[in-house]
Write an enzyme that holds these catalytic residues in place. Structure first.
Site, PDB file in Angstrom:
ATOM      1  N   CYS A   1      -9.994  -5.919  88.934  1.00  9.97           N
ATOM      2  CA  CYS A   1     -10.071  -4.757  88.062  1.00  9.97           C
ATOM      3  C   CYS A   1     -11.547  -4.396  87.901  1.00  9.97           C
ATOM      4  O   CYS A   1     -12.310  -5.150  87.297  1.00  9.97           O
ATOM      5  CB  CYS A   1      -9.420  -5.111  86.728  1.00  9.97           C
ATOM      6  SG  CYS A   1      -9.380  -3.765  85.555  1.00  9.97           S
TER       7      CYS A   1
ATOM      8  N   CYS B   1      -6.168  -5.216  79.407  1.00 14.59           N
ATOM      9  CA  CYS B   1      -6.444  -3.773  79.394  1.00 14.59           C
ATOM     10  C   CYS B   1      -7.010  -3.324  78.068  1.00 14.59           C
ATOM     11  O   CYS B   1      -6.466  -3.641  77.017  1.00 14.59           O
ATOM     12  CB  CYS B   1      -5.166  -2.984  79.611  1.00 14.59           C
ATOM     13  SG  CYS B   1      -4.347  -3.338  81.137  1.00 14.59           S
TER      14      CYS B   1
ATOM     15  N   CYS C   1     -18.139   4.331  78.098  1.00 15.97           N
ATOM     16  CA  CYS C   1     -17.256   5.436  78.474  1.00 15.97           C
ATOM     17  C   CYS C   1     -17.555   6.616  77.569  1.00 15.97           C
ATOM     18  O   CYS C   1     -17.808   6.443  76.383  1.00 15.97           O
ATOM     19  CB  CYS C   1     -15.792   5.027  78.322  1.00 15.97           C
ATOM     20  SG  CYS C   1     -14.623   6.255  78.974  1.00 15.97           S
TER      21      CYS C   1
ATOM     22  N   GLU D   1     -18.167  -5.690  82.697  1.00 14.95           N
ATOM     23  CA  GLU D   1     -17.200  -6.765  82.890  1.00 14.95           C
ATOM     24  C   GLU D   1     -16.239  -6.420  84.025  1.00 14.95           C
ATOM     25  O   GLU D   1     -15.899  -5.265  84.241  1.00 14.95           O
ATOM     26  CB  GLU D   1     -16.415  -7.006  81.596  1.00 14.95           C
ATOM     27  CG  GLU D   1     -17.297  -7.620  80.524  1.00 14.95           C
ATOM     28  CD  GLU D   1     -16.557  -7.888  79.233  1.00 14.95           C
ATOM     29  OE1 GLU D   1     -16.542  -9.040  78.802  1.00 14.95           O
ATOM     30  OE2 GLU D   1     -16.001  -6.936  78.652  1.00 14.95           O
TER      31      GLU D   1
ATOM     32  N   CYS E   1      -8.776   2.277  72.569  1.00 15.71           N
ATOM     33  CA  CYS E   1      -9.447   1.517  73.622  1.00 15.71           C
ATOM     34  C   CYS E   1     -10.802   0.987  73.151  1.00 15.71           C
ATOM     35  O   CYS E   1     -11.589   1.722  72.550  1.00 15.71           O
ATOM     36  CB  CYS E   1      -9.636   2.418  74.843  1.00 15.71           C
ATOM     37  SG  CYS E   1     -10.486   1.607  76.208  1.00 15.71           S
TER      38      CYS E   1
ATOM     39  N   CYS F   1     -10.832   7.602  73.596  1.00 13.86           N
ATOM     40  CA  CYS F   1      -9.435   7.240  73.338  1.00 13.86           C
ATOM     41  C   CYS F   1      -9.426   6.266  72.159  1.00 13.86           C
ATOM     42  O   CYS F   1     -10.182   5.290  72.138  1.00 13.86           O
ATOM     43  CB  CYS F   1      -8.805   6.611  74.574  1.00 13.86           C
ATOM     44  SG  CYS F   1      -8.849   7.705  76.020  1.00 13.86           S
TER      45      CYS F   1
HETATM   46  N1  SAH Z   1     -10.417   5.540  81.943  1.00 15.57           N
HETATM   47  C1  SAH Z   1      -9.378   5.164  82.866  1.00 15.57           C
HETATM   48  C2  SAH Z   1      -9.617   3.790  83.429  1.00 15.57           C
HETATM   49  C3  SAH Z   1      -9.500   2.675  82.418  1.00 15.57           C
HETATM   50  S1  SAH Z   1      -7.945   2.000  82.672  1.00 15.57           S
HETATM   51  C4  SAH Z   1      -8.032   5.297  82.213  1.00 15.57           C
HETATM   52  O1  SAH Z   1      -7.982   5.440  80.993  1.00 15.57           O
HETATM   53  O2  SAH Z   1      -7.022   5.314  82.902  1.00 15.57           O
HETATM   54  C5  SAH Z   1      -7.629   1.114  81.274  1.00 15.57           C
HETATM   55  C6  SAH Z   1      -6.132   1.208  80.945  1.00 15.57           C
HETATM   56  O3  SAH Z   1      -5.897   0.354  79.828  1.00 15.57           O
HETATM   57  C7  SAH Z   1      -5.739   2.601  80.507  1.00 15.57           C
HETATM   58  O4  SAH Z   1      -4.428   2.897  80.869  1.00 15.57           O
HETATM   59  C8  SAH Z   1      -5.858   2.480  79.004  1.00 15.57           C
HETATM   60  O5  SAH Z   1      -5.127   3.452  78.364  1.00 15.57           O
HETATM   61  C9  SAH Z   1      -5.304   1.100  78.795  1.00 15.57           C
HETATM   62  N2  SAH Z   1      -5.720   0.536  77.509  1.00 15.57           N
HETATM   63  C10 SAH Z   1      -6.807   0.854  76.781  1.00 15.57           C
HETATM   64  N3  SAH Z   1      -6.873   0.111  75.662  1.00 15.57           N
HETATM   65  C11 SAH Z   1      -5.797  -0.717  75.696  1.00 15.57           C
HETATM   66  C12 SAH Z   1      -5.339  -1.760  74.854  1.00 15.57           C
HETATM   67  N4  SAH Z   1      -6.009  -2.103  73.756  1.00 15.57           N
HETATM   68  N5  SAH Z   1      -4.225  -2.422  75.207  1.00 15.57           N
HETATM   69  C13 SAH Z   1      -3.576  -2.103  76.336  1.00 15.57           C
HETATM   70  N6  SAH Z   1      -3.966  -1.142  77.193  1.00 15.57           N
HETATM   71  C14 SAH Z   1      -5.070  -0.461  76.872  1.00 15.57           C
END
Ligand code: SAH
Length: 329
Positions: A97, A319, A104, A83, A111, A108
Site C-alpha cells: 500500500c 486504512c 493530503c 508510511e 480519515c 475527508c
Molecule cells: N485518497 C485516496 C487514497 C487513499 S485510500 C482515496 O481516498 O481513495 C484510503 C482508503 O481508506 C479510502 O477508501 C479511505 O476512504 C479509507 N479510509 C480512510 N480513513 C479510514 C478509516 N479510519 N477506516 C477505514 N478506512 C478508512
C-alpha cells in the site's frame, strides 16, 4: 533511487547507455545495494555509491502487526515522513500500500491523513523506493495506491512509477489507484495505455451526506464521478472497485444500502465494505451485523459486495490510520 540523477551521473562518468537499465533492473529485483551488481565494474559501483543514494528514503522505524502486516516509517531527504504498508496473504500474494503525497489536501472527515496538512507530492523515485523497500525483503505481487495522499492529484508521478512496477514483478493489472473521485484524474487514467485498476472511495450515495463527510464532493459531485467511472469502464473493460467505509449511524443503515444499489450498475462496480478503523475522529465503526446486513441488501439488489478484512489495526497501519504521529506533533 533517483533515476534522473542516475542517468546524469552515468553520463558524467562516460558510461554507455545500457548501464542505467542494468542498475535499475538489479534494484528492481531487490538488490540490497550497488555491491551486489556483479556485472558492473567495481570502480563504477564505488562511484555510484558515492554519488547516487541507493534509496531516496531512509528507514526510521518498522513495525510488525500480529497478523504479519508490516508498516514502515520512511523519511525523505527534506525530512518529511511517510508510511508504507505490506500485507502478506496466505495465498502467497504480497500487497504493498503506497503513499502518493506527504499529507493530503483533502479533508475527508473520517480519515487520519485528512487531518494532516498537505506538504508536497512525492516524486516517482520516492514512490518506487517505498515498494523497493519491501521488494528487498520479499516478493511483491500487488500495489495499491491507498496510502497517504490523493494519487489523482499527483498523477504524473504515480503513473511514472506505475510504468516501472512490472520490473519489480507487479503487473499493471495488479496495480490499483484509489481516488476520492478526482474526475480529471479518472479521465486521464481512462486514456493511459496501462490496464491499471480504478478504485473509488464512495462512502455515501446521497450527495448531501457525501458532501458532509467528504467535502471534495462539492467540487466533484458523485453523479459526475460515476459518469467518469462509467467512461473508464467502457474504454478499459475493467470493473471499478467501490470502497465504502462503514460509519456507525451515519451511512450504514439499510436505506443507505438501497440508495447505493440504486446508483451502481452491477456490471461495472463491485463493492468492498470497509470496517471503520478508529482514528481520533467523531465516528465509531459500524457493528459487524450492521455491516453484514448492509451487504445483504446490496447482494439482494444484485450488487456484489464483500467485507474487507482489516489488517494491521494494532499498529495503526489499517486504512485511514496512516498519519505520522511523530511528525504531526
Ligand atoms: N485518497 C485516496 C487514497 C487513499 S485510500 C482515496 O481516498 O481513495 C484510503 C482508503 O481508506 C479510502 O477508501 C479511505 O476512504 C479509507 N479510509 C480512510 N480513513 C479510514 C478509516 N479510519 N477506516 C477505514 N478506512 C478508512
Amino acid at each position: 533511487m533517483d533515476l534522473a540523477l542516475l542517468d546524469t551521473t552515468l553520463a558524467d562518468l562516460g558510461q554507455p547507455k545500457f548501464r542505467a537499465r542494468q542498475v535499475w533492473s538489479w534494484a528492481a529485483r531487490g538488490a540490497a545495494g550497488y555491491d551486489e551488481m556483479t556485472d558492473l565494474p567495481a570502480a563504477l559501483r564505488g562511484e555510484l555509491a558515492e554519488r547516487v543514494p541507493f534509496s531516496t528514503l531512509t528507514v526510521e522505524r518498522e513495525t510488525r502487526s500480529k497478523d504479519g502486516t508490516l508498516k514502515v516509517l520512511l523519511s525523505t531527504h527534506d525530512n518529511r515522513k511517510i508510511e508504507t504498508v505490506l500485507m502478506r496473504y496466505k495465498d502467497g500474494r504480497g500487497s504493498v500500500c503506497l503513499s502518493s503525497q506527504v499529507g493530503c489536501a483533502l479533508t475527508c472527515t473520517f480519515c487520519a491523513t485528512g487531518r494532516m496538512k498537505f506538504a508536497r507530492n512525492l516524486t516517482a523515485g520516492e514512490i518506487l523506493d517505498q515498494a523497493l523497500y519491501f521488494r528487498r525483503q520479499t516478493d511483491i505481487t500487488n500495489v495499491i495506491f491507498m496510502g497517504m495522499g490523493e494519487p489523482m492529484m499527483n498523477l504524473d508521478h504515480v503513473l511514472a512509477a506505475s510504468r516501472l512496477l512490472p520490473d519489480l514483478g507487479v503487473t499493471h493489472r495488479r496495480t490499483a489507484i484509489s481516488t476520492v473521485g478526482w474526475i480529471p484524474g479518472i479521465d486521464r487514467l481512462t486514456q493511459t495505455d496501462m490496464p491499471i485498476r480504478l478504485a473509488l472511495s464512495l462512502h455515501a450515495a446521497d450527495e448531501d451526506l457525501r458532501s458532509a463527510i467528504m467535502p471534495v464532493n462539492d467540487r466533484y459531485p458523485l453523479a459526475d464521478v460515476l459518469a467518469a467511472c462509467e467512461r473508464f469502464y467502457s474504454v478499459k473493460k475493467r470493473q471499478v472497485f467501490v470502497e465504502y467505509v462503514m460509519l456507525d449511524g451515519i451511512n450504514d443503515q439499510p436505506h443507505h444500502a438501497e440508495e447505493l444499489a440504486a446508483v451502481l450498475d452491477p456490471v461495472i462496480y463491485k463493492v468492498n465494505l470497509i470496517p471503520y478503523n478508529p482514528t481520533d475522529s467523531i465516528y465509531d465503526g459500524s457493528a459487524r451485523d450492521t455491516i453484514a446486513a448492509f451487504r445483504d441488501v446490496l447482494e439482494a439488489r444484485g450488487v456484489r459486495a464483500t467485507i474487507r478484512l482489516t489488517r494491521g489495526q494494532d499498529i495503526d497501519a489499517a486504512c485511514g490510520q496512516l498519519a505520522v504521529k511523530a511528525a504531526a506533533a
